[in-house]
Design a protein around this motif. Sequence first.
Motif, PDB file in Angstrom:
ATOM      1  N   ALA A  22      21.504  67.722  -2.492  1.00  0.00           N
ATOM      2  CA  ALA A  22      22.209  67.140  -3.632  1.00  0.00           C
ATOM      3  C   ALA A  22      23.124  65.988  -3.243  1.00  0.00           C
ATOM      4  O   ALA A  22      23.194  64.982  -3.966  1.00  0.00           O
ATOM      5  CB  ALA A  22      23.011  68.222  -4.352  1.00  0.00           C
ATOM      6  N   VAL A  23      23.841  66.097  -2.141  1.00  0.00           N
ATOM      7  CA  VAL A  23      24.802  65.048  -1.774  1.00  0.00           C
ATOM      8  C   VAL A  23      24.107  63.708  -1.511  1.00  0.00           C
ATOM      9  O   VAL A  23      24.522  62.685  -2.080  1.00  0.00           O
ATOM     10  CB  VAL A  23      25.674  65.506  -0.586  1.00  0.00           C
ATOM     11  N   PRO A  24      23.058  63.637  -0.705  1.00  0.00           N
ATOM     12  CA  PRO A  24      22.403  62.326  -0.541  1.00  0.00           C
ATOM     13  C   PRO A  24      21.802  61.789  -1.841  1.00  0.00           C
ATOM     14  O   PRO A  24      21.852  60.591  -2.098  1.00  0.00           O
ATOM     15  CB  PRO A  24      21.309  62.587   0.493  1.00  0.00           C
ATOM     16  N   LEU A  25      21.234  62.685  -2.660  1.00  0.00           N
ATOM     17  CA  LEU A  25      20.684  62.224  -3.934  1.00  0.00           C
ATOM     18  C   LEU A  25      21.771  61.669  -4.842  1.00  0.00           C
ATOM     19  O   LEU A  25      21.580  60.636  -5.497  1.00  0.00           O
ATOM     20  CB  LEU A  25      19.941  63.363  -4.633  1.00  0.00           C
ATOM     21  N   LEU A  26      22.915  62.350  -4.906  1.00  0.00           N
ATOM     22  CA  LEU A  26      24.018  61.845  -5.723  1.00  0.00           C
ATOM     23  C   LEU A  26      24.534  60.509  -5.212  1.00  0.00           C
ATOM     24  O   LEU A  26      24.849  59.614  -5.995  1.00  0.00           O
ATOM     25  CB  LEU A  26      25.148  62.873  -5.768  1.00  0.00           C
ATOM     26  N   LEU A  27      24.616  60.349  -3.916  1.00  0.00           N
ATOM     27  CA  LEU A  27      25.070  59.075  -3.366  1.00  0.00           C
ATOM     28  C   LEU A  27      24.076  57.946  -3.641  1.00  0.00           C
ATOM     29  O   LEU A  27      24.475  56.818  -3.953  1.00  0.00           O
ATOM     30  CB  LEU A  27      25.327  59.215  -1.869  1.00  0.00           C
ATOM     31  N   LEU A  28      22.784  58.246  -3.523  1.00  0.00           N
ATOM     32  CA  LEU A  28      21.778  57.230  -3.830  1.00  0.00           C
ATOM     33  C   LEU A  28      21.801  56.855  -5.309  1.00  0.00           C
ATOM     34  O   LEU A  28      21.683  55.674  -5.660  1.00  0.00           O
ATOM     35  CB  LEU A  28      20.391  57.729  -3.432  1.00  0.00           C
ATOM     36  N   LEU A  29      21.940  57.853  -6.174  1.00  0.00           N
ATOM     37  CA  LEU A  29      22.013  57.562  -7.608  1.00  0.00           C
ATOM     38  C   LEU A  29      23.278  56.785  -7.961  1.00  0.00           C
ATOM     39  O   LEU A  29      23.233  55.870  -8.796  1.00  0.00           O
ATOM     40  CB  LEU A  29      21.941  58.854  -8.418  1.00  0.00           C
ATOM     41  N   ALA A  30      24.389  57.129  -7.337  1.00  0.00           N
ATOM     42  CA  ALA A  30      25.624  56.385  -7.591  1.00  0.00           C
ATOM     43  C   ALA A  30      25.480  54.941  -7.144  1.00  0.00           C
ATOM     44  O   ALA A  30      25.927  54.015  -7.832  1.00  0.00           O
ATOM     45  CB  ALA A  30      26.791  57.049  -6.862  1.00  0.00           C
TER      46      ALA A  30
END
Length: 130
Positions: A22-30
């Motif tokens: 979740a953390v890398p996906l959230l950072l990429l989406l942000a």
Amino acid sequence: MSNVQIFDTTFAITILVILAVAVPLLLLLANWFLHPGKIKRVLIKSTAYECGLAHVAGSANERYPIKYYMVAMLFLVFDIEVAFLYPLAVVFLSSPWSLLFVLLAFLLILESGYLYLYKKGILDWNKLSD
């Protein structure tokens, strides 16, 4: 094992895996939402950047002196010695005669590495710095 023990073990691993995804996906989406569009292609961005220098002297195809590889080999010999000798010493204290031949074989291989490096002159630091 009871169901509670299995849940306690798997719950922590499940949370860790969920966070790891979740953390890398959230950072990429942000990054995608905060900076829409393509990044402009600039020549300076596609050049090599090394140690704070925008323009690197030399090319990537240059040969390194052999002393760098010999120092790396020396590091590996010392690193393997520490990585394997310490656990062997701990186990050797509990049962000294069962691992004697394993320890002697390891030390013989290790000593052959030291002799090779000694014959190449790597242990002479004055010669190596030239």
